[in-house]
Design a protein around this motif. Sequence first.
Motif, mmCIF file in Angstrom:
data_model
loop_
_atom_site.group_PDB
_atom_site.id
_atom_site.type_symbol
_atom_site.label_atom_id
_atom_site.label_comp_id
_atom_site.label_asym_id
_atom_site.label_seq_id
_atom_site.Cartn_x
_atom_site.Cartn_y
_atom_site.Cartn_z
ATOM 1 N N GLY A 143 0.821 -1.206 0.000
ATOM 2 C CA GLY A 143 0.000 0.000 0.000
ATOM 3 C C GLY A 143 0.855 1.256 0.000
ATOM 4 O O GLY A 143 1.686 1.446 0.882
ATOM 5 N N LEU A 144 0.635 2.140 -0.982
ATOM 6 C CA LEU A 144 1.343 3.425 -1.059
ATOM 7 C C LEU A 144 0.442 4.498 -0.461
ATOM 8 O O LEU A 144 -0.629 4.793 -1.013
ATOM 9 C CB LEU A 144 1.692 3.759 -2.509
ATOM 10 C CG LEU A 144 2.531 2.724 -3.259
ATOM 11 C CD1 LEU A 144 2.796 3.189 -4.688
ATOM 12 C CD2 LEU A 144 3.836 2.440 -2.534
ATOM 13 N N VAL A 145 0.842 5.055 0.683
ATOM 14 C CA VAL A 145 0.026 6.067 1.360
ATOM 15 C C VAL A 145 0.884 7.304 1.593
ATOM 16 O O VAL A 145 2.075 7.211 1.867
ATOM 17 C CB VAL A 145 -0.521 5.550 2.714
ATOM 18 C CG1 VAL A 145 -1.599 4.519 2.493
ATOM 19 C CG2 VAL A 145 0.595 4.982 3.570
ATOM 20 N N ALA A 146 0.281 8.472 1.476
ATOM 21 C CA ALA A 146 1.006 9.741 1.645
ATOM 22 C C ALA A 146 1.062 10.124 3.120
ATOM 23 O O ALA A 146 0.110 9.922 3.870
ATOM 24 C CB ALA A 146 0.340 10.844 0.842
ATOM 25 N N GLN A 147 2.219 10.672 3.534
ATOM 26 C CA GLN A 147 2.353 11.215 4.889
ATOM 27 C C GLN A 147 1.682 12.577 4.967
ATOM 28 O O GLN A 147 1.731 13.370 4.022
ATOM 29 C CB GLN A 147 3.834 11.369 5.269
ATOM 30 C CG GLN A 147 4.546 10.062 5.456
ATOM 31 C CD GLN A 147 5.990 10.278 5.917
ATOM 32 O OE1 GLN A 147 6.793 9.400 5.750
ATOM 33 N NE2 GLN A 147 6.291 11.413 6.519
ATOM 34 N N LYS A 148 1.072 12.858 6.110
ATOM 35 C CA LYS A 148 0.457 14.175 6.306
ATOM 36 C C LYS A 148 1.509 15.269 6.415
ATOM 37 O O LYS A 148 1.277 16.400 6.018
ATOM 38 C CB LYS A 148 -0.414 14.157 7.572
ATOM 39 C CG LYS A 148 -1.592 13.202 7.467
ATOM 40 C CD LYS A 148 -2.399 13.185 8.760
ATOM 41 C CE LYS A 148 -3.573 12.205 8.669
ATOM 42 N NZ LYS A 148 -4.341 12.152 9.932
ATOM 43 N N SER A 149 2.656 14.941 6.965
ATOM 44 C CA SER A 149 3.760 15.897 7.066
ATOM 45 C C SER A 149 5.034 15.224 6.578
ATOM 46 O O SER A 149 5.378 14.127 7.022
ATOM 47 C CB SER A 149 3.945 16.377 8.511
ATOM 48 O OG SER A 149 5.113 17.173 8.635
ATOM 49 N N ALA A 150 5.743 15.894 5.667
ATOM 50 C CA ALA A 150 6.979 15.322 5.118
ATOM 51 C C ALA A 150 8.121 15.329 6.114
ATOM 52 O O ALA A 150 9.148 14.687 5.904
ATOM 53 C CB ALA A 150 7.394 16.085 3.860
ATOM 54 N N ASP A 151 8.002 16.073 7.231
ATOM 55 C CA ASP A 151 9.098 16.200 8.208
ATOM 56 C C ASP A 151 9.184 15.010 9.157
ATOM 57 O O ASP A 151 10.167 14.870 9.877
ATOM 58 C CB ASP A 151 8.921 17.483 9.026
ATOM 59 C CG ASP A 151 8.998 18.723 8.162
ATOM 60 O OD1 ASP A 151 9.709 18.656 7.134
ATOM 61 O OD2 ASP A 151 8.361 19.730 8.505
ATOM 62 N N ILE A 152 8.143 14.177 9.202
ATOM 63 C CA ILE A 152 8.125 13.063 10.156
ATOM 64 C C ILE A 152 9.007 11.944 9.621
ATOM 65 O O ILE A 152 8.810 11.449 8.511
ATOM 66 C CB ILE A 152 6.683 12.574 10.388
ATOM 67 C CG1 ILE A 152 5.832 13.711 10.985
ATOM 68 C CG2 ILE A 152 6.674 11.370 11.305
ATOM 69 C CD1 ILE A 152 4.379 13.375 11.107
ATOM 70 N N ILE A 172 -0.350 9.188 8.653
ATOM 71 C CA ILE A 172 -0.590 8.912 7.238
ATOM 72 C C ILE A 172 -2.079 9.077 6.951
ATOM 73 O O ILE A 172 -2.933 9.008 7.842
ATOM 74 C CB ILE A 172 -0.120 7.493 6.853
ATOM 75 C CG1 ILE A 172 -0.826 6.447 7.719
ATOM 76 C CG2 ILE A 172 1.398 7.384 6.988
ATOM 77 C CD1 ILE A 172 -0.474 5.013 7.340
ATOM 78 N N TYR A 173 -2.387 9.299 5.676
ATOM 79 C CA TYR A 173 -3.787 9.395 5.256
ATOM 80 C C TYR A 173 -4.415 8.002 5.232
ATOM 81 O O TYR A 173 -3.720 6.978 5.079
ATOM 82 C CB TYR A 173 -3.882 10.038 3.876
ATOM 83 C CG TYR A 173 -3.555 11.512 3.869
ATOM 84 C CD1 TYR A 173 -4.480 12.455 4.311
ATOM 85 C CD2 TYR A 173 -2.317 11.968 3.427
ATOM 86 C CE1 TYR A 173 -4.184 13.803 4.307
ATOM 87 C CE2 TYR A 173 -2.008 13.322 3.422
ATOM 88 C CZ TYR A 173 -2.952 14.240 3.871
ATOM 89 O OH TYR A 173 -2.676 15.574 3.873
#
Length: 796
Positions: A74-83, A91-92
């Motif tokens: 599963g490819l999921v986007a992080q809500k913040s790139a700094d984490i 994650i979403y």
Amino acid sequence: MKNMKLVDIVNLDNYIVGDSPDEDEEGTFELPDTIPLLPLRGTVAFPGTVMPLAIGRQSSIKLVEDCPPQAVLGLVAQKSADIESPTGQDIYRIGTAASVLKVIKMPQGTINLIAHGVCRFKILEIVGKEPYLRARVEALPIRSRMTKKMRALVLNARHAAERVFALSPNLPEEASVLLENVQDPSSLADFIAATLNLSVSEKQQILEQTNVTKRLENINRKLADQLEVLELSNKIHGQVRESIDKSQREYFLQEELKAIQAELGQTDRHTEELDQLEERILATKMSKKAQAEALRELDRMSRLPVASPEYGVIRSYLDWMCELPWSISTEDKLDIQRAERVLNKDHYGLEKVKKRIIEFLAVRKLNPKGKSPILCFVGPPGVGKTSLGKSIARAMGRNFIRISLGGIRDEADIRGHRRTYIGALPGRILQELRKTGSRNPVFMLDELDKIGQDFHGDPASALLEVLDPQQNDTFTDHYLDQPFDLSDIMFIGTANYTEPIPEPLLDRMETIELPGYTQGEKLKIATKYLVPRQIKENGLKKNQINIKPEAIDAMIDKYTREAGVRNLERTIAAVCRSVATRIAKGTSRKATIGASNLAKILGPREYEPELAMRTSTPGVATGLAYTPEGGEILFVESAQTPGKGELNLTGQIGEVMKESAQAAWSIIKADADKLGLDEKLFSDFDYHVHVPAGAVPKDGPSAGCAIYTSLLSLLQGRPIKPDVAMTGEITLKGLVLPVGGLKEKIIGAKRAGIKTVILPSRNRKDIKDLPKEATQGIDFVFVNKVTSLVKMVFKN
């Protein structure tokens, strides 16, 4: 290294989108109930895409290594790139299921993964966190029905996307071909969303929309916004190009006009400016090499249009070259008697310092061509280091420059910036020389001990060439890029203490110490200099205020315990302001200030005598410390608690001071029988050594004697004499070694009311250099071993 990064979404060579075989392929794909999750940073994956991903985080590398060929993840986007280590909350909840097509291991330890997005899914529950995230998921069906509105949305999106692709300079030509081949409305929406310049949250919003009609409506709005921006940008680009073409045309016309004017024997303003610059260059009498460079730059400038940015850069450079004092010097006034009068008038005391300055002037008079030594005045704040530099300049008839080096971290502040940088300037050395207008001023470099250092360079290293008499005749500033002679400048440095100054820089200077003033010297300085100056600065006349000597003594003793006189002058200013206020109100015509009036003006005394109070109980000893503000007394307190013989140290004590405490404790335990100490004291109790104030960092070996005496006083239950202070480094064999900063320490002891000072025997010679007033009333006791302290410090 970041965990993973989707390659630039605009680069369609690495981002391939195609139709799904069936309209509802996302809904019919057999998605496993549980899949591993691969968080994406800064991007969103869409179904129908083939994406190269760079994997660098250990948890993600582990995930890829565990996946078999053609595995689904599963490819999921992080809500913040700094984490760096995302959890389920970071994650979403909606992502894209993808199959692994190929895994490539890179030499740097990273992994390149090529994955094919298949369908949307929703996270139902996070079922695993280590070594990577795993989740129970379900596929999201796509709701799509071909209607007239759908056909209109598809047609509008396709036309708008073609226009955006045509106006976007970074998109390859293949983008339009891919756009024509995508027929499925859902795949078309995903393809356009992937190519648009949108934020992660905006792309995630499109991904989460399963209704294709609504998704296309959103895509059309985004396309309209981006198309408007691109068309405006294209319009501005065209206007700029027209302006450049116009400038080129004007340049050719100006060149033709110059040729015509030359034939007629006329000159324009530009030619006059160039002629004036050439005259200035020749008149400055700079070195031949610098003059040749300046004329070369002038020739370059003459061939450039006035509107060219480089024209302004060269003009600024030539202005700096012409304004520097290449050949302008002031004539030295080397009258030794006059110099003595100036120094005595401006400064009280400091006989050793004045003697060295007179010696320097005498040598300069006999050998005018000799190299000037670099003097460095070292002493606490407020002792007159900067004002001494001004007096030297006045005595020699030279101009005076002062720059503060405190906090400077960029080497360019000394050497300047290269002309390739926008807004480049020469360094502070040449800037100040231009202001003063002479090549041989007295140049004071203040706060040498507070120079910083970071990735911009090391300013202290840049000063090495400036302060070296063997090198500074060819000092080269980065901006000027030509050697400038600094050898005629008299450089004077100042510092509070020498420890922070780098050794190579300190080696180039002759250090002259300015110890703090005694109470009698402060009284005379205040009477002669400070009081008249503050009376004048606060708008008073001499007959309107009379500050008695007893009042000044009280200010020194009760309100301003310091090595210099800076706070004393502030206190005198406060008294003058109080009198000025009463005179301005009309409630008084003049005032006489005695010691009894100070409490009403300045408030209660700030410094109370505390020696007897602090040392009245066993376990408290008085040491002597040297600080950048001068010498001070230092209390060392010891306490006993039930325990196992451990030694605890507090009070922000540095490593060197901790080692001194451990050495003192070892000496006492080794000599327990000789000192009459019970062995149970070392097995049944813990000991705590504290050095107030706890918020002030302290370090150095000179507190060894005080720590030893404090612990011994506690163990024997004998209080220490309140008017005794000590300093000295100790060894494990009980020897007392010499310490530095003795002048400041003795003056600090005198200021605190100490009557007896215990010093290492090898410091006996240093007492001879102290002023008589500092040593008057103090008994000096010299010791070789710590065992000698026992006979001298305890009350009978």
